[in-house]
Design a protein around this motif. Structure first.
Motif, PDB file in Angstrom:
ATOM      1  N   LYS A  61      42.000  45.034  28.628  1.00 57.44           N
ATOM      2  CA  LYS A  61      43.293  44.363  28.427  1.00 57.44           C
ATOM      3  C   LYS A  61      43.542  43.338  29.526  1.00 57.44           C
ATOM      4  O   LYS A  61      44.035  42.235  29.268  1.00 57.44           O
ATOM      5  CB  LYS A  61      44.424  45.397  28.392  1.00 57.44           C
ATOM      6  CG  LYS A  61      44.452  46.252  27.141  1.00 57.44           C
ATOM      7  CD  LYS A  61      45.646  47.196  27.161  1.00 57.44           C
ATOM      8  CE  LYS A  61      45.661  48.074  25.906  1.00 57.44           C
ATOM      9  NZ  LYS A  61      45.858  47.288  24.675  1.00 57.44           N
ATOM     10  N   SER A 119      46.004  52.866  21.962  1.00 53.10           N
ATOM     11  CA  SER A 119      44.807  53.127  21.158  1.00 53.10           C
ATOM     12  C   SER A 119      44.156  54.463  21.500  1.00 53.10           C
ATOM     13  O   SER A 119      43.348  54.988  20.725  1.00 53.10           O
ATOM     14  CB  SER A 119      43.787  51.996  21.339  1.00 53.10           C
ATOM     15  OG  SER A 119      43.347  51.929  22.689  1.00 53.10           O
ATOM     16  N   LYS A 167      52.385  50.781  26.488  1.00 52.42           N
ATOM     17  CA  LYS A 167      51.995  49.437  26.911  1.00 52.42           C
ATOM     18  C   LYS A 167      50.494  49.257  27.044  1.00 52.42           C
ATOM     19  O   LYS A 167      49.945  48.217  26.656  1.00 52.42           O
ATOM     20  CB  LYS A 167      52.672  49.108  28.247  1.00 52.42           C
ATOM     21  CG  LYS A 167      52.423  47.675  28.727  1.00 52.42           C
ATOM     22  CD  LYS A 167      53.213  47.382  29.998  1.00 52.42           C
ATOM     23  CE  LYS A 167      52.997  45.933  30.458  1.00 52.42           C
ATOM     24  NZ  LYS A 167      53.770  45.635  31.699  1.00 52.42           N
ATOM     25  N   TYR A 168      49.808  50.261  27.576  1.00 53.53           N
ATOM     26  CA  TYR A 168      48.394  50.098  27.908  1.00 53.53           C
ATOM     27  C   TYR A 168      47.437  51.018  27.142  1.00 53.53           C
ATOM     28  O   TYR A 168      46.257  50.697  27.002  1.00 53.53           O
ATOM     29  CB  TYR A 168      48.177  50.339  29.406  1.00 53.53           C
ATOM     30  CG  TYR A 168      48.838  49.341  30.311  1.00 53.53           C
ATOM     31  CD1 TYR A 168      48.425  48.015  30.333  1.00 53.53           C
ATOM     32  CD2 TYR A 168      49.875  49.712  31.154  1.00 53.53           C
ATOM     33  CE1 TYR A 168      49.025  47.084  31.170  1.00 53.53           C
ATOM     34  CE2 TYR A 168      50.480  48.795  32.012  1.00 53.53           C
ATOM     35  CZ  TYR A 168      50.048  47.477  32.012  1.00 53.53           C
ATOM     36  OH  TYR A 168      50.646  46.570  32.850  1.00 53.53           O
ATOM     37  N   ASN A 197      39.592  50.723  29.085  1.00 52.11           N
ATOM     38  CA  ASN A 197      40.549  50.179  28.123  1.00 52.11           C
ATOM     39  C   ASN A 197      41.541  49.286  28.857  1.00 52.11           C
ATOM     40  O   ASN A 197      41.893  48.192  28.385  1.00 52.11           O
ATOM     41  CB  ASN A 197      41.283  51.320  27.413  1.00 52.11           C
ATOM     42  CG  ASN A 197      42.340  50.830  26.443  1.00 52.11           C
ATOM     43  OD1 ASN A 197      42.036  50.265  25.408  1.00 52.11           O
ATOM     44  ND2 ASN A 197      43.601  51.056  26.790  1.00 52.11           N
ATOM     45  N   PHE A 198      41.953  49.734  30.026  1.00 54.99           N
ATOM     46  CA  PHE A 198      42.856  48.936  30.857  1.00 54.99           C
ATOM     47  C   PHE A 198      42.168  47.663  31.325  1.00 54.99           C
ATOM     48  O   PHE A 198      42.740  46.568  31.265  1.00 54.99           O
ATOM     49  CB  PHE A 198      43.318  49.774  32.057  1.00 54.99           C
ATOM     50  CG  PHE A 198      44.213  49.032  33.003  1.00 54.99           C
ATOM     51  CD1 PHE A 198      45.572  48.920  32.760  1.00 54.99           C
ATOM     52  CD2 PHE A 198      43.698  48.436  34.145  1.00 54.99           C
ATOM     53  CE1 PHE A 198      46.410  48.229  33.625  1.00 54.99           C
ATOM     54  CE2 PHE A 198      44.515  47.743  35.017  1.00 54.99           C
ATOM     55  CZ  PHE A 198      45.880  47.647  34.761  1.00 54.99           C
ATOM     56  N   GLU A 228      41.538  40.165  29.079  1.00 55.83           N
ATOM     57  CA  GLU A 228      42.105  39.282  28.061  1.00 55.83           C
ATOM     58  C   GLU A 228      43.366  38.574  28.539  1.00 55.83           C
ATOM     59  O   GLU A 228      43.628  37.438  28.148  1.00 55.83           O
ATOM     60  CB  GLU A 228      42.408  40.095  26.803  1.00 55.83           C
ATOM     61  CG  GLU A 228      41.170  40.645  26.107  1.00 55.83           C
ATOM     62  CD  GLU A 228      41.495  41.671  25.041  1.00 55.83           C
ATOM     63  OE1 GLU A 228      42.695  42.004  24.886  1.00 55.83           O
ATOM     64  OE2 GLU A 228      40.557  42.147  24.366  1.00 55.83           O
ATOM     65  N   ARG A 229      44.111  39.240  29.397  1.00 53.43           N
ATOM     66  CA  ARG A 229      45.417  38.704  29.811  1.00 53.43           C
ATOM     67  C   ARG A 229      45.366  37.843  31.059  1.00 53.43           C
ATOM     68  O   ARG A 229      46.260  37.032  31.290  1.00 53.43           O
ATOM     69  CB  ARG A 229      46.392  39.870  30.031  1.00 53.43           C
ATOM     70  CG  ARG A 229      46.777  40.554  28.749  1.00 53.43           C
ATOM     71  CD  ARG A 229      47.476  41.867  28.960  1.00 53.43           C
ATOM     72  NE  ARG A 229      48.707  41.764  29.718  1.00 53.43           N
ATOM     73  CZ  ARG A 229      49.606  42.734  29.802  1.00 53.43           C
ATOM     74  NH1 ARG A 229      49.397  43.888  29.180  1.00 53.43           N
ATOM     75  NH2 ARG A 229      50.699  42.578  30.507  1.00 53.43           N
TER      76      ARG A 229
END
Length: 204
Positions: A101, A70, A66-67, A97-98, A104-105
């Motif tokens: 995300k 990459s 999910k997270y 990286n988290f 963006e969310r």
């Protein structure tokens, strides 16, 4: 109910960053995330000799998918235990990286750079208080001056945790004294393609 509507509670949980989305959904709270320069984070790990065990990720495949997809190859083949710089690079990538995300969310989450607060604490916190709908009082100003004042030390002796007073501007640049040029280059080469989301060339 943990959070009363007529009061404000501040919970500081750096270790719980990766659970932020669950926490926000569970308790419907306002989220503030502070991003920090990768070299600063990794230099602190070097100074404190912090090492990590990345085996936990293999026990949480749903979270990885999910997270962290990459970073799958790096997480499944992490740096050696004694390679603090390499481990620090991977830790920074995992955390940020988290954050990327979440940025963006969740448009309503507040994400600020540590350096924007430390470089000009009074203005930085005044703007942050406004975004959080908090009153920026004289008492708040006095506290900022007390904890971030220029006469405070930029660094404390190892093991001294009870004193939180710092010269915030000098403290944010301590990484330049802790890391040698080769270490800085290694961090930059490994992270810049991603950290450029928040940090430009001049920040290095």
């Amino acid at each position: 109910n943990l959070f009363k509507q007529d009061s404000k509670m501040l919970i500081v949980e750096p270790i719980g960053l990766l659970a932020t989305e669950w926490f926000a959904n569970k308790y419907n709270c306002q989220v503030l995330i502070v991003v920090r320069h990768p070299a600063a984070i990794i230099s602190s790990m070097k100074r404190l000799n912090w090492k990590f065990d990345f085996d936990w990720i293999s026990t949480q495949p749903m979270y990885l998918n999910k997270y962290m997809d990459s970073l799958r190859d790096e997480l499944l083949n992490p740096p050696l235990h004694d390679d603090i710089i390499g481990q620090g690079i991977l830790v920074w990538k995992i955390l940020h990286n988290f954050v990327a995300k979440m940025e963006e969310r969740h448009a309503n989450w507040i994400i600020v750079k540590y350096e924007d607060l430390a470089g000009d604490p009074m203005q930085g916190f005044k703007e942050l208080y406004g975004r959080l709908n908090l009153c920026f009082t004289n008492k708040v100003e006095q506290s900022i001056n007390y904890y971030c004042f220029n006469n405070n030390p930029s660094e404390l002796p190892l093991g001294q945790r009870e004193n939180n007073k710092r010269n915030s501007f000098d403290a944010m640049m301590n990484w330049k004294k802790r890391l040698d040029p080769n270490e800085v280059k290694r961090i930059y080469d490994s992270i810049n393609s991603f950290s450029s989301r928040w940090y430009t060339e001049k920040d290095w």
